[in-house]
Design a protein around this motif. Structure first.
Motif, PDB file in Angstrom:
ATOM      1  N   PHE A   8       0.798  -4.249  11.320  1.00  0.00           N
ATOM      2  CA  PHE A   8       0.031  -3.005  11.397  1.00  0.00           C
ATOM      3  C   PHE A   8      -0.845  -2.844  10.168  1.00  0.00           C
ATOM      4  N   VAL A   9      -2.111  -2.436  10.423  1.00  0.00           N
ATOM      5  CA  VAL A   9      -3.060  -2.103   9.365  1.00  0.00           C
ATOM      6  C   VAL A   9      -3.383  -0.618   9.498  1.00  0.00           C
ATOM      7  N   ARG A  10      -3.228   0.138   8.422  1.00  0.00           N
ATOM      8  CA  ARG A  10      -3.312   1.594   8.485  1.00  0.00           C
ATOM      9  C   ARG A  10      -4.219   2.139   7.394  1.00  0.00           C
ATOM     10  N   HIS A  11      -5.109   3.066   7.773  1.00  0.00           N
ATOM     11  CA  HIS A  11      -5.901   3.811   6.798  1.00  0.00           C
ATOM     12  C   HIS A  11      -5.619   5.291   7.003  1.00  0.00           C
ATOM     13  N   ALA A  12      -5.289   6.000   5.926  1.00  0.00           N
ATOM     14  CA  ALA A  12      -5.058   7.437   5.986  1.00  0.00           C
ATOM     15  C   ALA A  12      -5.592   8.074   4.714  1.00  0.00           C
ATOM     16  N   ALA A  70      -0.943  10.246  18.785  1.00  0.00           N
ATOM     17  CA  ALA A  70      -1.318  11.295  17.847  1.00  0.00           C
ATOM     18  C   ALA A  70      -2.085  10.719  16.664  1.00  0.00           C
ATOM     19  N   GLU A  71      -3.168  11.384  16.289  1.00  0.00           N
ATOM     20  CA  GLU A  71      -3.907  11.022  15.084  1.00  0.00           C
ATOM     21  C   GLU A  71      -3.353  11.820  13.902  1.00  0.00           C
ATOM     22  N   LYS A  72      -3.265  11.184  12.764  1.00  0.00           N
ATOM     23  CA  LYS A  72      -2.695  11.826  11.585  1.00  0.00           C
ATOM     24  C   LYS A  72      -3.469  11.369  10.365  1.00  0.00           C
ATOM     25  N   ARG A  73      -4.480  12.109  10.002  1.00  0.00           N
ATOM     26  CA  ARG A  73      -5.370  11.708   8.912  1.00  0.00           C
ATOM     27  C   ARG A  73      -4.680  11.814   7.546  1.00  0.00           C
ATOM     28  N   VAL A  74      -4.057  12.955   7.285  1.00  0.00           N
ATOM     29  CA  VAL A  74      -3.373  13.160   6.007  1.00  0.00           C
ATOM     30  C   VAL A  74      -1.928  12.727   6.177  1.00  0.00           C
ATOM     31  N   ALA A  75      -1.628  11.516   5.722  1.00  0.00           N
ATOM     32  CA  ALA A  75      -0.309  10.947   5.995  1.00  0.00           C
ATOM     33  C   ALA A  75      -0.014   9.828   5.016  1.00  0.00           C
ATOM     34  N   SER A  76       1.239   9.454   4.967  1.00  0.00           N
ATOM     35  CA  SER A  76       1.645   8.276   4.216  1.00  0.00           C
ATOM     36  C   SER A  76       1.313   7.040   5.043  1.00  0.00           C
ATOM     37  N   LEU A  77       1.758   5.878   4.568  1.00  0.00           N
ATOM     38  CA  LEU A  77       1.456   4.628   5.263  1.00  0.00           C
ATOM     39  C   LEU A  77       2.232   4.482   6.573  1.00  0.00           C
ATOM     40  N   GLU A  78       3.316   5.214   6.736  1.00  0.00           N
ATOM     41  CA  GLU A  78       4.155   5.070   7.924  1.00  0.00           C
ATOM     42  C   GLU A  78       3.391   5.439   9.193  1.00  0.00           C
ATOM     43  N   VAL A  79       3.740   4.768  10.286  1.00  0.00           N
ATOM     44  CA  VAL A  79       3.020   4.993  11.551  1.00  0.00           C
ATOM     45  C   VAL A  79       3.969   5.277  12.717  1.00  0.00           C
ATOM     46  N   ASN A  80       5.200   5.623  12.437  1.00  0.00           N
ATOM     47  CA  ASN A  80       6.158   5.869  13.518  1.00  0.00           C
ATOM     48  C   ASN A  80       5.730   7.012  14.428  1.00  0.00           C
ATOM     49  N   HIS A  81       4.909   7.928  13.903  1.00  0.00           N
ATOM     50  CA  HIS A  81       4.484   9.070  14.708  1.00  0.00           C
ATOM     51  C   HIS A  81       3.629   8.660  15.910  1.00  0.00           C
ATOM     52  N   GLY A 135       0.750  -1.243   0.000  1.00  0.00           N
ATOM     53  CA  GLY A 135       0.000   0.000   0.000  1.00  0.00           C
ATOM     54  C   GLY A 135       0.779   1.292   0.000  1.00  0.00           C
ATOM     55  N   THR A 136       2.057   1.277  -0.360  1.00  0.00           N
ATOM     56  CA  THR A 136       2.784   2.539  -0.473  1.00  0.00           C
ATOM     57  C   THR A 136       2.026   3.494  -1.382  1.00  0.00           C
ATOM     58  N   ILE A 159       0.460  -2.868   6.176  1.00  0.00           N
ATOM     59  CA  ILE A 159      -0.465  -2.857   5.045  1.00  0.00           C
ATOM     60  C   ILE A 159      -1.477  -1.738   5.239  1.00  0.00           C
ATOM     61  N   GLY A 160      -2.004  -1.209   4.127  1.00  0.00           N
ATOM     62  CA  GLY A 160      -3.021  -0.186   4.269  1.00  0.00           C
ATOM     63  C   GLY A 160      -3.333   0.547   2.986  1.00  0.00           C
ATOM     64  N   VAL A 161      -4.175   1.571   3.151  1.00  0.00           N
ATOM     65  CA  VAL A 161      -4.657   2.403   2.056  1.00  0.00           C
ATOM     66  C   VAL A 161      -4.451   3.860   2.455  1.00  0.00           C
ATOM     67  N   VAL A 162      -3.808   4.638   1.582  1.00  0.00           N
ATOM     68  CA  VAL A 162      -3.596   6.061   1.880  1.00  0.00           C
ATOM     69  C   VAL A 162      -3.982   6.969   0.717  1.00  0.00           C
ATOM     70  N   ASP A 163      -4.135   6.423  -0.489  1.00  0.00           N
ATOM     71  CA  ASP A 163      -4.447   7.220  -1.683  1.00  0.00           C
ATOM     72  C   ASP A 163      -5.771   6.796  -2.301  1.00  0.00           C
ATOM     73  N   GLY A 164      -6.745   6.429  -1.458  1.00  0.00           N
ATOM     74  CA  GLY A 164      -7.971   5.863  -1.973  1.00  0.00           C
ATOM     75  C   GLY A 164      -7.749   4.417  -2.374  1.00  0.00           C
ATOM     76  N   GLY A 165      -8.766   3.802  -2.932  1.00  0.00           N
ATOM     77  CA  GLY A 165      -8.661   2.402  -3.317  1.00  0.00           C
ATOM     78  C   GLY A 165      -9.218   1.490  -2.248  1.00  0.00           C
ATOM     79  N   LEU A 166      -9.560   0.292  -2.662  1.00  0.00           N
ATOM     80  CA  LEU A 166     -10.136  -0.725  -1.787  1.00  0.00           C
ATOM     81  C   LEU A 166      -9.097  -1.788  -1.467  1.00  0.00           C
ATOM     82  N   MET A 167      -8.975  -2.138  -0.190  1.00  0.00           N
ATOM     83  CA  MET A 167      -8.161  -3.275   0.217  1.00  0.00           C
ATOM     84  C   MET A 167      -9.083  -4.282   0.892  1.00  0.00           C
ATOM     85  N   GLU A 168      -9.138  -5.506   0.359  1.00  0.00           N
ATOM     86  CA  GLU A 168      -9.998  -6.508   0.964  1.00  0.00           C
ATOM     87  C   GLU A 168      -9.444  -7.906   0.728  1.00  0.00           C
TER      88      GLU A 168
END
Length: 533
Positions: free
Chosen positions: A374-378, A447-458, A322-323, A347-356
């Protein structure tokens, strides 16, 4: 070199083990690159001779191009329909050094209104070897691609989200001329950033060869169908294997060491100027790591006491999905893999799109340098105007063992208020963290970060030592053990704004009443929680 046609044919039929059409093409005729003028002495540039052999095989209706033992300095090689490139033992195809031999790699081919991904993802032709629109092709054998002359960096994305970016229309230019307004892209002319590059291909086999120092991407497949990548050894300083918007792909029995980027990664970029699903993908029997480049290739892994990690905190080397996620992902299986000293599975979705329908099972993670699972949506939304935030659902983790988890990095499921992650299950996990978490960390609200890449180190440190889930629906944890090496004051699991869920059969180091913490949750069942004695 004297070729034994019968032996080569028998060897290739056994090695390829693919569709009959590809086997027939591979064994129909043999073309020795030295017959076409290749020297293999490490001094002459041999790409013209090898390309002549490939073209001859193509014009003959298909065949096998044989590269005998030797060192072949090359610029771009162009693989054609129904051609197999056979790398003999002792064969090294080395990317020519542009500082010595000039900038002679093939030029970038894409002209897009907006480039939503990096230059290296957008362009397939600047490579050591590439195929564009080819069918029934293969690269096999026990040779080596050495990307010594490749570059590992390139220009970033060019799109409306970039400060001061202007479209071709605004500039009054053609798409090509607008792209070349960027000096960084002009500076890439004649350079190459990939080792093996596939685009719009069908029926592909990559088997048994090695890649050392593979440039920005060692193996990159974009919009390809029916691809087998088997038994590769890749030891590189950027990405190992990238599968972008492909269908029906098997990545099996590969070993990838990638200390400075992802080892095996699935993407769904907009590099074809449209949205393309990445689907029906199997990753199985692979080993990934992030030791120093060359250590796996040379067999010089550090000798360390049991449980002590290699000292490289910036390591990557992980499996990721999901990069880029414009098109989406479905029917993905990752199984029977070992990840040693690397970042975990993200794994995740950050630029739209469906993951299933993603299943991750039978995984061993040793000494991960950040979050193991980790599963991430942004909502970065580096995508065409009007793209929605996408969705994530039906993700399954099972039979996973993780040891040496660093204190601040637990597993996680992190959605956003308007992008709730649905139906995530964890079963038969055995996770051992190093412990040491404090009561102050247990009270943290990451911290919540809605507009972000897939990374979650924050988000680190997390308030749980085992699993933290937020903005999710239907999260299940069953028959799992969350252990620690030293005492930890945090709960094993924290659910935050989760609706619907089950924790059943959990074993942890905390008192059962303190093992699971629910923050503003609804419809969560917690049963059968016991303490590790």
């Amino acid at each position: 070199m004297t070729l034994d046609r019968r032996q080569l044919a028998l060897s290739l039929v056994t090695t390829l083990a693919v569709a009959p059409s590809l086997v027939r093409a591979a064994t129909s005729a043999f073309f020795d690159v030295k017959t076409f003028g290749a020297r293999g002495d490490g001094k002459a540039i041999d790409s013209d001779a090898i390309n002549k052999a490939i073209l001859a095989a193509y014009k003959a209706g298909g065949g096998t191009v044989v590269v005998p033992a030797g060192r072949y300095l090359c610029f771009s090689l162009r693989l054609k329909d129904r051609v197999t490139l056979l790398l003999s033992p002792g064969c090294v195809i080395e990317a020519a050094d542009t500082a010595v031999h000039g900038r002679k790699y093939d030029l970038a081919e894409q002209e897009l209104l907006e480039q939503f991904q990096d230059y290296g993802i957008t362009h397939a032709h600047p490579a050591l070897i590439y195929a564009d629109g080819a069918v029934d092709i293969a690269i096999v054998g026990q040779g080596l691609f050495y990307g010594k002359g490749l570059v590992r960096e390139g220009p970033n994305a060019r799109w409306k989200g970039v400060k001061d970016w202007k479209s071709a229309t605004e500039l009054g230019l053609s798409l090509r001329d607008a792209r070349r307004q960027n000096p960084a892209e002009v500076a890439m002319d004649g350079l190459a950033h990939r080792t093996v590059s596939l685009k719009n291909c069908r029926n592909v086999v990559l088997r048994d060869f090695m890649v050392l120092q593979g440039g920005h991407f060692s193996v990159f497949a974009n919009n390809c169908d029916n691809v087998t990548i088997d038994n590769l050894l890749i030891d590189t300083n950027r990405d190992g294997i990238d599968i972008d918007g492909c269908r029906n792909v098997k990545v099996v029995n590969c070993k990838v060491n990638s200390p400075r980027d992802d080892a095996i990664v699935l993407k769904s970029s907009y590099s074809q100027g449209r949205k393309i699903f990445c689907e029906n993908i199997l990753i199985s029997g692979c080993t990934t790591s992030a030791f120093g480049m060359g250590m796996v290739f040379e067999g010089t892994l550090p000798k360390l006491p049991e449980g002590q990690p290699y000292n490289n905190p910036g390591a990557l080397g992980r499996i990721k999905i999901g990069t880029e996620s414009n098109g989406g992902f479905r029917n993905i299986q990752i199984t029977d893999c070992l990840c040693d000293h690397s970042r975990g599975i993200l794994i995740g979705v950050v630029d739209g799109g469906l993951m299933e329908d993603v299943t991750i099972s039978n995984i061993t993670l040793r000494n991960p340098v950040n979050h193991p699972l980790f599963v991430r949506h942004a909502a970065r939304l580096r995508a065409p105007e009007g793209t929605g935030i996408g969705a994530i659902r039906r993700i399954r983790f099972s039979d996973i063992t993780v040891t040496g988890v660093q204190s601040k990095f637990a597993c996680g499921v992190e959605g956003i208020p308007d992008g709730i992650i649905e139906d995530v299950s964890f079963s038969h996990l055995h996770i051992t963290a190093r412990g040491g978490g404090t009561t102050e960390e247990a009270a943290l609200n990451p911290a919540e970060k809605r507009v972000a890449s897939l990374e979650v180190n924050h988000m680190a440190p997390l308030p749980a030592y085992g699993l933290f889930a937020r903005f999710a629906r239907n999260v299940t944890v069953r028959d799992s053990t969350f252990d620690t090496e030293t005492p930890d004051a945090r709960p094993a699991i924290v659910f935050d704004r989760v609706t619907g869920g089950v924790v059943e059969g959990l074993r942890s180091v905390r008192d059962p009443k303190e093992a699971v913490v629910l923050r503003d949750c609804r419809d969560i069942s917690v049963e059968g929680v016991t303490r590790i004695s």
